[in-house]
Design a protein around this motif. Sequence first.
Motif, PDB file in Angstrom:
ATOM      1  N   ILE A  56      39.953  35.118  48.460  1.00  0.00           N
ATOM      2  CA  ILE A  56      39.682  35.009  49.900  1.00  0.00           C
ATOM      3  C   ILE A  56      40.756  34.169  50.584  1.00  0.00           C
ATOM      4  N   ALA A  57      41.188  33.082  49.923  1.00  0.00           N
ATOM      5  CA  ALA A  57      42.233  32.241  50.511  1.00  0.00           C
ATOM      6  C   ALA A  57      43.552  33.000  50.624  1.00  0.00           C
ATOM      7  N   ALA A  58      43.937  33.707  49.575  1.00  0.00           N
ATOM      8  CA  ALA A  58      45.196  34.456  49.611  1.00  0.00           C
ATOM      9  C   ALA A  58      45.117  35.612  50.601  1.00  0.00           C
ATOM     10  N   HIS A  59      43.936  36.181  50.731  1.00  0.00           N
ATOM     11  CA  HIS A  59      43.745  37.270  51.687  1.00  0.00           C
ATOM     12  C   HIS A  59      43.971  36.767  53.114  1.00  0.00           C
ATOM     13  N   GLY A  60      43.462  35.591  53.400  1.00  0.00           N
ATOM     14  CA  GLY A  60      43.655  35.014  54.725  1.00  0.00           C
ATOM     15  C   GLY A  60      45.091  34.616  54.973  1.00  0.00           C
ATOM     16  N   VAL A  61      45.735  34.036  53.955  1.00  0.00           N
ATOM     17  CA  VAL A  61      47.139  33.634  54.103  1.00  0.00           C
ATOM     18  C   VAL A  61      48.030  34.858  54.234  1.00  0.00           C
ATOM     19  N   GLY A  62      47.672  35.948  53.566  1.00  0.00           N
ATOM     20  CA  GLY A  62      48.467  37.170  53.614  1.00  0.00           C
ATOM     21  C   GLY A  62      48.307  37.955  54.897  1.00  0.00           C
ATOM     22  N   GLY A  63      47.509  37.468  55.827  1.00  0.00           N
ATOM     23  CA  GLY A  63      47.379  38.141  57.109  1.00  0.00           C
ATOM     24  C   GLY A  63      46.170  39.055  57.191  1.00  0.00           C
ATOM     25  N   GLY A  64      45.318  39.049  56.200  1.00  0.00           N
ATOM     26  CA  GLY A  64      44.134  39.892  56.233  1.00  0.00           C
ATOM     27  C   GLY A  64      43.080  39.337  57.161  1.00  0.00           C
ATOM     28  N   GLU A  65      42.218  40.222  57.629  1.00  0.00           N
ATOM     29  CA  GLU A  65      41.133  39.813  58.504  1.00  0.00           C
ATOM     30  C   GLU A  65      39.999  39.225  57.683  1.00  0.00           C
ATOM     31  N   VAL A  66      39.023  38.692  58.383  1.00  0.00           N
ATOM     32  CA  VAL A  66      37.847  38.158  57.705  1.00  0.00           C
ATOM     33  C   VAL A  66      37.103  39.332  57.068  1.00  0.00           C
ATOM     34  N   PRO A  67      36.833  39.273  55.760  1.00  0.00           N
ATOM     35  CA  PRO A  67      36.162  40.393  55.102  1.00  0.00           C
ATOM     36  C   PRO A  67      34.745  40.585  55.638  1.00  0.00           C
ATOM     37  N   ASP A  68      34.346  41.850  55.769  1.00  0.00           N
ATOM     38  CA  ASP A  68      32.987  42.135  56.202  1.00  0.00           C
ATOM     39  C   ASP A  68      32.026  42.030  55.019  1.00  0.00           C
ATOM     40  N   SER A  69      30.754  42.284  55.254  1.00  0.00           N
ATOM     41  CA  SER A  69      29.749  42.071  54.208  1.00  0.00           C
ATOM     42  C   SER A  69      29.924  43.028  53.034  1.00  0.00           C
ATOM     43  N   ALA A  70      30.335  44.264  53.292  1.00  0.00           N
ATOM     44  CA  ALA A  70      30.538  45.208  52.189  1.00  0.00           C
ATOM     45  C   ALA A  70      31.690  44.760  51.295  1.00  0.00           C
ATOM     46  N   THR A  71      32.743  44.266  51.902  1.00  0.00           N
ATOM     47  CA  THR A  71      33.892  43.776  51.138  1.00  0.00           C
ATOM     48  C   THR A  71      33.523  42.541  50.332  1.00  0.00           C
ATOM     49  N   LEU A  72      32.777  41.639  50.946  1.00  0.00           N
ATOM     50  CA  LEU A  72      32.356  40.436  50.231  1.00  0.00           C
ATOM     51  C   LEU A  72      31.412  40.767  49.079  1.00  0.00           C
ATOM     52  N   THR A  73      30.570  41.775  49.265  1.00  0.00           N
ATOM     53  CA  THR A  73      29.681  42.194  48.182  1.00  0.00           C
ATOM     54  C   THR A  73      30.480  42.752  47.020  1.00  0.00           C
ATOM     55  N   LEU A  74      31.454  43.583  47.317  1.00  0.00           N
ATOM     56  CA  LEU A  74      32.307  44.136  46.273  1.00  0.00           C
ATOM     57  C   LEU A  74      33.092  43.030  45.572  1.00  0.00           C
ATOM     58  N   LEU A  75      33.563  42.060  46.339  1.00  0.00           N
ATOM     59  CA  LEU A  75      34.287  40.924  45.755  1.00  0.00           C
ATOM     60  C   LEU A  75      33.367  40.088  44.873  1.00  0.00           C
ATOM     61  N   LEU A  76      32.138  39.872  45.316  1.00  0.00           N
ATOM     62  CA  LEU A  76      31.175  39.098  44.535  1.00  0.00           C
ATOM     63  C   LEU A  76      30.863  39.779  43.204  1.00  0.00           C
TER      64      LEU A  76
END
Length: 172
Positions: A26-46
Motif C-alpha cells: 500500500i505504501a509503495a502503491h501510494g508513492v508510485g502515484g496510485g490512487e487510494v485502493p477501493d474495497s475490492a482491491t483491498l480485499t484482494l490484497l488482504l
Amino acid sequence: MYPARRASTAPLRGSAVGALVGALAIAAHGVGGGEVPDSATLTLLLVTCGGVGAMTTYLPTRFHGRLGLVASLGLGQLAAHYALTLTDHPHSAGPALPMFAAHALATAICALLIASAERIFESLVHVWHLVVRGEPQSISTPTHSHVSSHHANPVDALLRASISRRGPPVRV
C-alpha cells in the motif's frame, strides 16, 4: 515419513511477513502515484497477504534462514503488487526502477526486523516458560572466604581501617 516439525516462531514469522507485505504494498502503491485502493482491491490484497503469510508459516524449517525470509518478503511484495494492478486504476503492471530499489531496501530491512524479533521471541518464551512452570531453581549460596586479620603491610591495614563507612548526617 513424518512431516517436518515447525519452528516455534513460525506463526510469528508468517504473521509478520503477511502484515509487512500488505503495508509495504500500500505504501509503495501510494508513492508510485496510485490512487487510494477501493474495497475490492483491498480485499484482494488482504487475501493475497494472508496467503503469503500462511505459506511462510508452513515453510519447512530448512527454509527459515535469512534467504528464505527475504524470498518470502520479495515474492509476497511481487504478488501484492500484481494484486493491486488487477483492478481498474491508473498504475502500470511493471514496477519502475526507483520503486524496485525501494522495495528491495524495504525487504532487507523488514527481513532484519523479523529475524531480530524471532530471536527475542525465543528468549522471551523460554523465560515465560520458566516463570509459568514455577519449578524451583537451585540457589547457590555464596561461599564466604575467611579474611585473615594478619596483614603483610601494616600501612595497608591502617588505610583500610581509616576509610569511613558512615553516610552523611541525617536530618532530625
